[in-house]
Design an enzyme around this catalytic site. Structure first.
Site, PDB file in Angstrom:
ATOM      1  CD  GLU A 145      -9.108   5.448 -16.633  1.00 41.89           C
ATOM      2  OE1 GLU A 145      -9.891   5.585 -17.215  1.00 41.89           O
ATOM      3  OE2 GLU A 145      -8.071   6.512 -16.138  1.00 41.89           O
ATOM      4  CE  LYS A 151     -13.391   7.260 -16.769  1.00 51.53           C
ATOM      5  NZ  LYS A 151     -11.956   7.558 -17.361  1.00 51.53           N
ATOM      6  CB  CYS A 168      -9.966   7.945 -13.840  1.00 49.21           C
ATOM      7  SG  CYS A 168      -8.757   9.086 -14.142  1.00 49.21           S
TER       8      CYS A 168
END
Length: 255
Positions: free
Chosen positions: A39, A108, A142
């Site tokens: 990330e 995300k 993540c």
């Protein structure tokens, strides 16, 4: 499909240095089909993105991903801090297919409020599944790993592998190891988890990136606390055989 995880020690705010580090790891595994980066691999996890996030037009790391994927005739995956034309910040997970020039991305969805990622970044609302080398691949980033409903294999969300690019700190390393295996098992899919190593001003990162089988077995893993790479060849026939033999997905809850 040969997959290589690039477990970087990310230099804060230094895209050119991080590109150099990625290239050195790629040189050790020159024949992979897919390279996976962590990330925000070019900058570090920039919760305050001013001065670090770049536009797609000027982003040197994105240009490197595109050029390298084309040159190597492979795919490269990883997230970058992006600023849009209308001045929105996004934690964008790119999947660059250099063989046919197709570029996909996932913004995300679950922003890390504990670390104040939500103060500046916009949350994405759409799933992204890419098709590459016969595999359907779900992109996650993540914190998404903690939310099984978002990544649940379903009629409208079908895939063979999950890529999770992460900056997952040592203090929550146990959760990283458990959740990567849980997402693989419950969805009967390969899980490719790429975490960083090293330090930023917030955390120490231990890495422990891994490729997990659909039954939760560790197929390959990176050494802790070391910038390194690891590779494994995913087998679609073996995956389909496992799903046919043990048809747990047929009994999943319909949402």
């Amino acid at each position: 499909m040969k997959v290589t995880i690039l477990q970087l020690d990310i230099e804060w705010g230094s895209p050119l240095e991080n590109i150099s580090r990625a290239e050195s790891l790629m040189a050790q595994e020159p024949d992979s089909d897919l390279y996976v980066l962590p990330e925000m691999w070019s900058t570090g996890f920039a919760t305050e993105p001013q001065g670090l996030a770049e536009s797609e037009a000027t982003n040197v790391a994105l240009k490197w991903m595109r050029d390298t994927a084309k040159e190597r005739q492979c795919a490269i995956s990883g997230t970058l801090a992006i600023i849009t034309e209308d001045h929105k910040y996004l934690n964008r997970h790119y999947f660059i297919d250099g063989r046919n020039g197709i570029e996909s991305y996932y913004d995300k969805h679950h922003l890390f409020r504990y670390g104040h990622e939500d103060r500046y970044y916009e949350s994405g609302n759409n799933h992204t599944i890419v098709e590459y080398n016969g595999f359907r691949i779900l992109l996650l980033t993540c914190y998404d790993l903690r939310f099984p409903v978002w990544s649940r294999y379903a009629d409208a969300l079908q895939y063979d592998a999950i890529i999770c690019a992460a900056n997952w700190p040592e203090s929550r390393q146990n959760a990283w190891q458990i959740l990567t295996r849980a997402r693989a098992i419950e969805n009967q899919a390969y899980l490719i988890g790429c975490n960083r190593v090293g330090d930023d001003k917030y955390c120490h990162y231990k890495g422990m990136s891994a490729i997990i089988s659909p039954i939760g077995k560790t197929l390959a893993s990176c050494q802790a606390d070391k910038q390194t790479s690891v590779s494994f060849s995913l087998n679609l026939e073996a995956l389909n055989h496992q799903r046919q033999k043990f048809q747990v997905l047929d009994d999943r809850d319909i949402r």
